[in-house]
Scaffold this active site. Structure first.
Site, PDB file in Angstrom:
ATOM      1  CG  HIS A   1      -2.052  -0.999   1.076  1.00 24.79           C
ATOM      2  ND1 HIS A   1      -3.039  -1.145   2.009  1.00 24.79           N
ATOM      3  CD2 HIS A   1      -2.351  -1.873   0.071  1.00 24.79           C
ATOM      4  CE1 HIS A   1      -3.910  -2.056   1.597  1.00 24.79           C
ATOM      5  NE2 HIS A   1      -3.501  -2.528   0.426  1.00 24.79           N
TER       6      HIS A   1
ATOM      7  CD  GLU B   1      -1.510   3.860   3.735  1.00 21.70           C
ATOM      8  OE1 GLU B   1      -1.252   3.276   2.665  1.00 21.70           O
ATOM      9  OE2 GLU B   1      -2.647   3.892   4.226  1.00 21.70           O
TER      10      GLU B   1
ATOM     11  CB  CYS C   1      -6.363  -0.827   5.045  1.00 22.90           C
ATOM     12  SG  CYS C   1      -4.698  -1.489   5.043  1.00 22.90           S
TER      13      CYS C   1
ATOM     14  CB  CYS D   1      -1.813   1.006   6.251  1.00 17.67           C
ATOM     15  SG  CYS D   1      -1.380   0.353   4.644  1.00 17.67           S
TER      16      CYS D   1
ATOM     17  CB  ALA E   1      -4.714   7.992 -29.133  1.00 14.98           C
TER      18      ALA E   1
ATOM     19  NE  ARG F   1      -5.872  -2.580 -25.354  1.00 12.61           N
ATOM     20  CZ  ARG F   1      -5.295  -2.660 -26.549  1.00 12.61           C
ATOM     21  NH1 ARG F   1      -4.313  -3.545 -26.758  1.00 12.61           N
ATOM     22  NH2 ARG F   1      -5.677  -1.875 -27.530  1.00 12.61           N
TER      23      ARG F   1
ATOM     24  CB  THR G   1     -12.479  -0.533 -33.773  1.00  9.30           C
ATOM     25  OG1 THR G   1     -12.925   0.782 -33.485  1.00  9.30           O
ATOM     26  CG2 THR G   1     -11.054  -0.690 -33.299  1.00  9.30           C
TER      27      THR G   1
ATOM     28  CG  LEU H   1      -8.848  -5.113 -28.965  1.00  6.18           C
ATOM     29  CD1 LEU H   1     -10.357  -5.344 -28.948  1.00  6.18           C
ATOM     30  CD2 LEU H   1      -8.543  -3.644 -28.676  1.00  6.18           C
TER      31      LEU H   1
HETATM   32  C1  AOF Z   1      -4.504   1.662   2.287  1.00  8.36           C
HETATM   33  N1  AOF Z   1      -3.527   2.089   1.456  1.00  8.36           N
HETATM   34  O1  AOF Z   1      -2.565   2.223  -0.556  1.00  8.36           O
HETATM   35  C2  AOF Z   1      -4.636   1.150  -0.420  1.00  8.36           C
HETATM   36  C3  AOF Z   1      -5.695   0.769   0.457  1.00  8.36           C
HETATM   37  O2  AOF Z   1      -5.865  -6.707  -0.181  1.00  8.36           O
HETATM   38  P1  AOF Z   1      -5.124  -5.497   0.274  1.00  8.36           P
HETATM   39  O3  AOF Z   1      -4.319  -5.737   1.522  1.00  8.36           O
HETATM   40  O4  AOF Z   1      -4.298  -4.863  -0.815  1.00  8.36           O
HETATM   41  O5  AOF Z   1      -6.225  -4.401   0.718  1.00  8.36           O
HETATM   42  C4  AOF Z   1      -7.041  -3.807  -0.248  1.00  8.36           C
HETATM   43  C5  AOF Z   1      -7.998  -2.834   0.376  1.00  8.36           C
HETATM   44  O6  AOF Z   1      -7.293  -1.832   1.126  1.00  8.36           O
HETATM   45  C6  AOF Z   1      -8.788  -2.053  -0.679  1.00  8.36           C
HETATM   46  O7  AOF Z   1      -9.997  -2.716  -0.983  1.00  8.36           O
HETATM   47  C7  AOF Z   1      -9.024  -0.716   0.003  1.00  8.36           C
HETATM   48  O8  AOF Z   1     -10.120  -0.778   0.898  1.00  8.36           O
HETATM   49  C8  AOF Z   1      -7.743  -0.541   0.804  1.00  8.36           C
HETATM   50  N2  AOF Z   1      -6.753   0.126  -0.047  1.00  8.36           N
HETATM   51  N3  AOF Z   1      -5.604   1.068   1.765  1.00  8.36           N
HETATM   52  O9  AOF Z   1      -4.389   1.816   3.503  1.00  8.36           O
HETATM   53  C9  AOF Z   1      -3.522   1.843   0.147  1.00  8.36           C
HETATM   54  N4  AOF Z   1      -4.646   0.851  -1.738  1.00  8.36           N
HETATM   55 ZN    ZN Z   2      -3.319  -0.283   3.781  1.00  9.96          ZN
END
Ligand code: AOF
Ligand code: ZN
Length: 327
Positions: free
Chosen positions: A45, A47, A97, A106, A174, A199, A211, A219
């Site tokens: 994440h 943090e 989170c 985090c 584009a 993608r 297209t 694709l």
């Molecule tokens: C954060 N910081 O940069 C993000 C968060 O499966 P995980 O552990 O990657 O958790 C995903 C969930 O965490 C996601 O659904 C969202 O609620 C949160 N995302 N949280 O503290 C982050 N990307």
């Molecule tokens: Zn987190």
């Protein structure tokens, strides 16, 4: 917070099913020590990336940078932090989170490091992960909502908010500076890598019959060695030349349909097309992504019925201008 938001936008479209998140670590003098972003689901994440870099900056010990797994970075920081972060402030675009998902919590990490102040851009709309704000407050940390940046943090979070209960649809095109869209490759190599990476994280690509006939596209996500996703050919015509490469990609469902109902069965949808598709899909599109190459030379121009877009974020993409927009 502005720096955290701008940095996170670089990974907008690439983090599905997770949100794009950014984090700045600021020292007691108000200087930015490190900035981190969440780059891809399953990876650390924002943090964690920010604190990893901040640790290396503050201690001069770069051995932590050799770690890439989130749980390993957590363990290292919790073991060796020696209270170096207590006077730092974190600016995070999303509430840290509280849960252990693919990666550890985090909020627990921030608590363990003794960080006393956290500014957040938005609360986490995901019921499983939210609670970081309360967890931190209960441990004596001051947690505040960012004043003045909530709107931009909300714009950044829109795809993720949408995924909580419905699909999110991005329309990408584009064009050259003169508005033309025909006559071969338009955007830079980096812009094309960006599209392939998008993608790779989409579950459905939507294109029009024209297209298929004119471009005979594949694709796939070969420029990033990514996965293939399903394709909806949105067309009244039922029969297409099945030797067109897109029909022969293994592991993919291709639908040829005259309605957009199929979109409801998917979450992260990328529409790629020209002006006709733009008009035909405008009721279902959430965001527009436009690459403008500093060139001229084609004959067909991208015209559309809107005369007003709101630019959410723009940046240089290998010499092109890349713009995320809303109607
Ligand atoms: C954060 N910081 O940069 C993000 C968060 O499966 P995980 O552990 O990657 O958790 C995903 C969930 O965490 C996601 O659904 C969202 O609620 C949160 N995302 N949280 O503290 C982050 N990307
Ligand atoms: Zn987190």
């Amino acid at each position: 917070m502005q720096v955290a938001i701008d940095s996170a936008w670089e990974f907008q479209g690439l983090t599905f099913p997770n949100p794009a998140v950014g984090c700045s670590v600021v020292d007691k003098n108000g200087k930015i020590v490190a900035v981190g972003v969440h780059e891809k689901a399953g990876e650390p994440h924002a943090e964690v990336n920010a604190l990893q870099m901040a640790y290396a900056q503050l201690t001069g010990d770069s051995s932590i940078l050799l770690l890439s797994a989130s749980d390993k970075i957590h363990d290292f920081l919790i073991t060796y932090h020696h209270n170096i972060f207590t006077e730092c402030t974190l600016y995070v675009t999303l509430e840290p989170c509280a849960h252990h998902g693919k990666t550890p919590s985090c909020a627990q990490l921030i608590k363990a490091l003794g960080i006393k102040k956290v500014i957040i851009g938005q609360k986490d709309p995901n019921a499983e992960a939210t609670g970081g704000m309360t967890l931190l407050e209960d441990s004596g940390c001051r947690v505040e909502m960012s004043e003045g940046c909530e709107a931009r943090a909300h714009d950044l979070l829109k795809p993720f908010i949408s995924w909580q209960n419905r699909p999110y649809v991005t329309y990408k095109w584009a064009q050259r500076l003169d508005g033309t869209i025909d006559g071969g490759t338009i955007s830079s190599h980096l812009s094309r890598i960006q599209v392939h990476a998008m993608r790779d994280c989409s579950d459905l690509i939507v294109i029009g019959g024209e297209t298929v006939r004119n471009d005979r596209p594949t694709l796939d996500a070969r420029l990033v060695d990514g996965k293939v996703c399903d394709v909806l050919v949105y067309s009244r015509q039922k029969e297409f030349d099945k030797s067109t490469p897109l029909f022969n990609v293994e592991g993919r469902n291709v639908y040829i349909e005259s309605s957009l109902e199929r979109i409801k069965q998917y979450k992260n949808i990328l529409i790629e097309g020209g002006p006709a598709m733009f008009e035909a899909t405008k009721e279902v599109v959430d965001a527009y992504l436009c690459f403008v190459a500093p060139k001229s030379g084609g004959t067909i121009r991208f015209t559309n019925s809107y005369n007003d877009f709101k630019i959410l974020q723009s940046r240089n993409s290998g010499g092109d201008v890349m713009m995320w927009m809303e109607k």
